[in-house]
Design a protein around this motif. Structure first.
Motif, PDB file in Angstrom:
ATOM      1  N   SER B  98      52.641  47.530  44.631  1.00 18.35           N
ATOM      2  CA  SER B  98      52.577  46.157  44.726  1.00 18.35           C
ATOM      3  C   SER B  98      52.079  45.537  45.449  1.00 18.35           C
ATOM      4  O   SER B  98      51.763  44.048  45.460  1.00 18.35           O
ATOM      5  CB  SER B  98      54.240  45.877  44.274  1.00 18.35           C
ATOM      6  N   SER B  99      51.828  45.935  46.744  1.00 17.08           N
ATOM      7  CA  SER B  99      51.433  45.591  47.655  1.00 17.08           C
ATOM      8  C   SER B  99      49.765  45.414  47.815  1.00 17.08           C
ATOM      9  O   SER B  99      49.447  44.106  47.999  1.00 17.08           O
ATOM     10  CB  SER B  99      51.911  46.492  48.809  1.00 17.08           C
ATOM     11  N   THR B 100      49.591  46.303  47.415  1.00 17.46           N
ATOM     12  CA  THR B 100      47.788  46.179  46.659  1.00 17.46           C
ATOM     13  C   THR B 100      47.566  44.735  45.741  1.00 17.46           C
ATOM     14  O   THR B 100      46.610  44.205  45.425  1.00 17.46           O
ATOM     15  CB  THR B 100      47.340  46.970  46.364  1.00 17.46           C
ATOM     16  N   GLN B 101      48.349  45.143  44.660  1.00 12.14           N
ATOM     17  CA  GLN B 101      48.432  44.167  43.979  1.00 12.14           C
ATOM     18  C   GLN B 101      49.014  42.455  44.170  1.00 12.14           C
ATOM     19  O   GLN B 101      47.668  42.078  43.443  1.00 12.14           O
ATOM     20  CB  GLN B 101      49.455  44.490  42.677  1.00 12.14           C
ATOM     21  N   ILE B 102      49.654  42.687  44.303  1.00 11.64           N
ATOM     22  CA  ILE B 102      49.514  41.146  45.616  1.00 11.64           C
ATOM     23  C   ILE B 102      48.431  40.935  46.443  1.00 11.64           C
ATOM     24  O   ILE B 102      47.800  40.021  45.793  1.00 11.64           O
ATOM     25  CB  ILE B 102      51.243  40.812  46.365  1.00 11.64           C
ATOM     26  N   LYS B 103      47.718  41.176  46.957  1.00 10.76           N
ATOM     27  CA  LYS B 103      46.743  41.203  47.836  1.00 10.76           C
ATOM     28  C   LYS B 103      45.680  40.839  46.512  1.00 10.76           C
ATOM     29  O   LYS B 103      44.434  39.933  46.836  1.00 10.76           O
ATOM     30  CB  LYS B 103      46.928  42.397  48.105  1.00 10.76           C
ATOM     31  N   GLN B 104      44.674  41.317  45.717  1.00 15.41           N
ATOM     32  CA  GLN B 104      44.668  41.883  44.603  1.00 15.41           C
ATOM     33  C   GLN B 104      44.993  39.941  43.521  1.00 15.41           C
ATOM     34  O   GLN B 104      43.742  39.435  43.220  1.00 15.41           O
ATOM     35  CB  GLN B 104      44.341  42.460  43.084  1.00 15.41           C
TER      36      GLN B 104
END
Lengths: 543, 388
Positions: B98-104
């Motif tokens: 979810s962290s990387t998704q938020i960054k994306q």
């Protein structure tokens, strides 16, 4: 005015005054994160990791002890949550078991020629409890040093392994950094880089490459740890820093083969600060070790300088920096150089200073609320509530004439009492809370309407004004109590089961229902009594 | 009482129709919109200044690798386009994803900023307090003497001002929106080192799938316990048949509100469930007033010899004006919240609007008929009067 009315007036005024004390000026009212803006985290301590960390410590100590006691061949490895030691000759097993027996909290059995050690369940529980306690304390330290005003850090969860962190005024921009600060254990280790890789620079570019080099089997007593590439570094090297896609991990600069044995543990750090190296103009971290740590580091630097090997500084199982060591270093003052940005150096030092957690954290829930959204919500929420309130007032006065005004007075007192009660136990106003507030006002009128309708009925039955008021209030008393109690029940259940904003909603409702009981039964009655007192023989009532 | 049978048929008919349409037994395919708190996932709210359309946001997200995002546009303030972006968590996803998704997502949204491609300076609208302090400490435009702490102390108050101005403008589109009492040197430094992006992130929430199951359970049990507690209280104050009548009415109201809530496409979140609990409390309070009158009348000599139907009918009629008046006042408030309370309160106010309407209706047409029915079946009026 009779003495009784006077006392009632004084009593009412006192209550209103006392309530007003809690919310005047309005800045005393506490706003929830959804209105004020800020971040909210709910974290779970990964107790399993604490158990694993303890096993790793035990492994290192066990090997040292066995080597000391004359078992030079002994090897120990971890398999899940069991520790297996082999290399002990069958005839000396009893002797070895004696050594193992000194590790409290462990059950030891022989299985063939291996010694199997497992943690006792009571010991596991104490390890986990300890991890929870430490995690909370460390989070407090880190947050305090990070400099957030009015942070709230509260443990929750049935097993006490959850921590709720609320940081008002912190926006989305800081979120990732704080997240990193909270989630990483901050466990610093200094180990030796394994002998084998001197031919290959510091390490390998991918894990696969490294495994291929060793034909799929790492030398005993070593492990491969990643050295991540920081955003800063990538920029410095002129490469584009790509945000990794979902499912992919962060970019790795290299994989380094290090010894499993930890020579210096972060627990021995007494002081840590970010510094700037005046020669290179780069950020560094310097820290001071206690006596034990200094001795350990003296040993480590001795081995490294004699064997011409490098020291790997490992933070949370990632290689932060690889250092050369030319001579034995006494005194325990260490400086880590690396490609740190200012923020990275700050955070790194903060982690070292606040100590290591026993386990990392899992984020169950995280919310970041921009303050401008909150301001908009407040504005429209209050607008909606105010229009609702005015409509109700207008309706009451229109329909019940002067008695309607009585209801309006009761409502106003109701609002004052509600705000006061909420202020007195530091309740937090949330967005649903505003809705709850408006709603209770709507419902509080219910009691007044019940009373007024009853009085009308009694008047229609030919009762005198005072008689009608008397019976009206008496008859309706239990109805009001019944209907309020049912609402109270659902509000209290909401409070018990709800969390966050819902709790705010529940508090407003509970308070509102209580206040409504008081105002409809006491205040309205008082106003009527007062009017009757001034016009004792009133033939009609404006209702 | 005449119409009670018709009413029963109509309202339960509506409920059954709603249930059929929602088909909750189909699990994931049910027509229920669940908030991220219950499913796990990311729930963001962003605002763009300028001309950005829903399609643009969708395309940008798609191009950025976020395929399954739900995008809804809001228009609250003129000149600012607001979007809610929701991404459901996949099974087995953990917080790192979810962290990387938020960054994306943020990266994808930034790409909608036309100037970003040509202007590599930091974005004043999204950079953190720390970044701005750092910039000023490095450049030291005010020429402050002293060590790092002195510099920090000198610049921090100004950063607060800038942040406040930024919050007010959300997002800033012109350097003139900076506070007017900001020293010129500082302003020049900002203009030199920062650009003004058109994106602000208003809200950014993510829920891990592992906690969402807990949320669902917790909320359902809250509703369950509320029903039980009310049943016990009414049992204690009245008799069993009243208690059953009350609960039937309550279940009716909740189902009706639920059905309509889903039918109109609203989304369940934790606050919404809370407002359903309030509905339970309100509906019951409304019913109790009628019950109370029935009980009071049952003690009167003129009702000793008549059938319970007349007793109930008269009681309902006597309380009718009060029932309507109260409901109207609550309805006014709920409607005002629904219309003027902003979209955050809209989901919350809807069950209340429906609940007030059905609650009033059910206390007249559902609860009391059930009491009469039960009494006819099992009791006889003597028994009712004894206990009431």
């Amino acid at each position: 005015m009779t003495k009784r009315s006077l006392w009632r007036l004084i009593f009412t005024t006192l209550i209103c005054g006392a309530c007003a004390y809690f919310f005047v000026p309005l800045s005393k009212v506490r706003l929830g994160l959804d209105l004020k803006g800020g971040v909210h985290f709910e974290l779970e301590v990964q107790g399993q990791e604490a158990l694993e960390a303890d096993l790793r410590d035990t492994r290192d100590r066990l090997l040292d002890r066995l080597h000391e006691k004359g078992f030079p061949e002994a090897v120990a490895r971890l398999e899940g949550l069991t520790l297996k030691a082999s290399g002990v000759p069958a005839e000396r097993q009893a002797e070895a078991q004696k050594v193992l027996g000194t590790f409290s909290g462990y059950d030891t059995v022989f299985s063939g020629d291996t010694l199997v050690m497992t943690q006792k369940s009571g010991y596991q529980k104490s390890l986990k409890d300890d991890a929870n306690k430490r995690a909370q304390q460390i989070i407090e330290n880190r947050i305090n040093q990070f400099g957030v005003a009015e942070p709230e850090i509260t443990p929750t969860g049935a097993e006490g392994n959850r921590i709720v962190v609320e940081l008002p005024g912190v926006g989305d921009a800081e979120r990732e950094r704080i997240k990193g600060l909270l989630t990483t254990p901050g466990r610093l280790e200094q180990r030796l880089v394994a002998k084998q890789d001197t031919t290959n620079g510091i390490g390998w570019r991918t894990r696969e490459e490294a495994m291929a080099h060793f034909a799929g089997q790492l030398p005993p007593g070593t492990e491969l740890l990643p050295q991540p590439l920081s955003e800063r570094e990538a920029r410095r090297e002129g490469k584009a820093f790509q945000t990794p896609a979902a499912g992919q991990s962060e970019p790795i600069r290299s994989w380094v083969l290090v010894e499993e044995k930890v020579y210096v543990d972060g627990a021995d750090i007494t002081k840590a600060d970010p510094t700037v190296n005046p020669q290179t103009d780069q950020y560094e971290i310097s820290y001071v070790l206690n006596k034990k740590g200094a001795d350990d580091f003296y040993n480590l630097s001795g081995i490294a300088s004699e064997e011409n090997r490098r020291i790997a500084v490992v933070l949370d199982r990632k290689v932060v920096s690889v250092l050369w060591c030319k001579e034995k270093i006494p005194g325990g003052a260490v400086r880590i150089t690396g490609q740190f940005s200012k923020e990275e150096a700050d955070d790194f030092a903060l982690k070292l200073k606040s100590g290591a957690m026993r386990a990392s954290m899992k984020f169950l829930e995280e919310r970041a609320m921009g303050p401008s959204l909150g301001a908009d919500s407040i504005a429209s929420g209050i607008r909606g509530a105010l229009i609702g309130f005015l409509t109700v007032i207008g309706f009451m006065v229109f329909y019940y004439r002067w008695s309607g005004v009585n209801a309006v007075v009761a409502l106003t007192v109701n609002i004052i009492v509600m705000l006061g009660l909420m202020g007195s136990f530091h309740a937090v106003i949330t967005l649903p809370g505003i809705a709850g507030f408006a709603l209770t006002v709507g419902m509080a009128v219910d009691a007044n309407i019940l009373i007024f309708e009853r009085i009308r009925e009694e008047l229609a039955n030919g009762k005198s004004v005072s008689g009608a008021i008397q019976t009206g209030f008496d008859r309706v008393f239990w109805t009001i109590v019944d209907s309020h109690v049912t609402q109270l029940v659902s509000a209290i259940l909401l409070f018990i089961f709800g969390t966050g904003p819902v709790k705010g909603f529940a508090v407003t409702l509970t308070v509102g229902v209580t206040a409504s009981l008081f105002t409809s039964i006491y205040i309205s009655r008082f106003i009527y009594d007062w009017i009757l007192e001034r016009h004792p023989g009133a033939k009609s009532l404006s209702i | 009482m005449k119409y009670s049978k018709v009413a029963l048929v109509i309202s339960w008919g509506i409920i059954v129709a709603c249930l059929l349409w929602i088909h909750p037994w189909k699990g994931a395919d049910a027509h229920v919109k669940l908030g991220m708190q219950f499913t796990g996932g990311i729930d963001m709210m962003v605002a763009f200044k300028g001309n950005v359309h829903q399609e643009d946001v969708r395309n940008a997200l798609y191009a950025g690798g976020v395929q399954q995002a739900g995008v809804v546009a809001y228009q609250d303030k003129p000149g600012v386009a607001m979007f809610s972006i929701k991404v459901k968590a996949r099974k087995g996803q953990d917080e790192k994803d979810s962290s990387t998704q938020i960054k994306q997502i943020t990266a994808a949204l930034r790409s909608l900023d036309a100037k970003a491609a040509s202007d590599h300076r930091l974005d004043l609208n999204t950079e953190s307090v720390g970044a701005i302090v750092d910039t000023w400490m490095k450049a030291n435009p005010l020429g402050i003497q002293g060590d790092e702490t002195a510099l920090r102390l000198a610049y921090e108050p100004y950063v607060d001002k800038v942040i406040k101005a930024r919050e007010k403008a959300s997002p800033m589109s012109d350097y003139n929106q900076l506070p007017s009492d900001l020293p010129g040197a500082l302003r020049a430094s900002l203009e030199k080192d920062y650009r003004l992006g058109n994106l602000t992130i208003l809200k950014n929430e993510s829920f891990s799938p592992s906690i969402s199951g807990e949320w669902t359970w917790k909320t359902l049990s809250a509703v369950g316990w509320a029903l039980v507690a009310i049943l016990v209280y009414v049992l204690f104050r009245f008799t069993l048949s009243f208690s059953v009548g009350g609960i039937v009415a309550l279940v009716h109201d909740v189902l009706m509100a639920l059905g309509l809530f889903v039918l109109f496409g609203f989304e369940f979140s934790v606050p919404v469930v809370a407002s359903f609990l309030i509905l339970i409390g309100y509906s019951m309070a409304d019913t109790i007033v009628v019950f109370d009158r029935i009980r009071e009348n049952s003690h009167k000599p003129e009702y000793r010899r008549v059938d319970i139907t007349k007793l109930v009918d008269d009681s309902i009629n006597q309380t009718l004006s009060r029932t309507i008046l109260t409901s109207m006042s609550v309805l006014f408030v709920a409607l005002c919240l629904f219309i003027w309370g902003g979209h955050a309160l809209r989901d919350l106010a809807f069950p209340l609007v429906v609940g007030v309407l059905t609650g009033t209706y059910s206390s007249i047409f559902i609860a009391s008929p059930v009491v009469v029915f039960l009494d006819h079946q099992f009791g006889g009026k003597e028994k009712l009067k004894q206990h009431a």
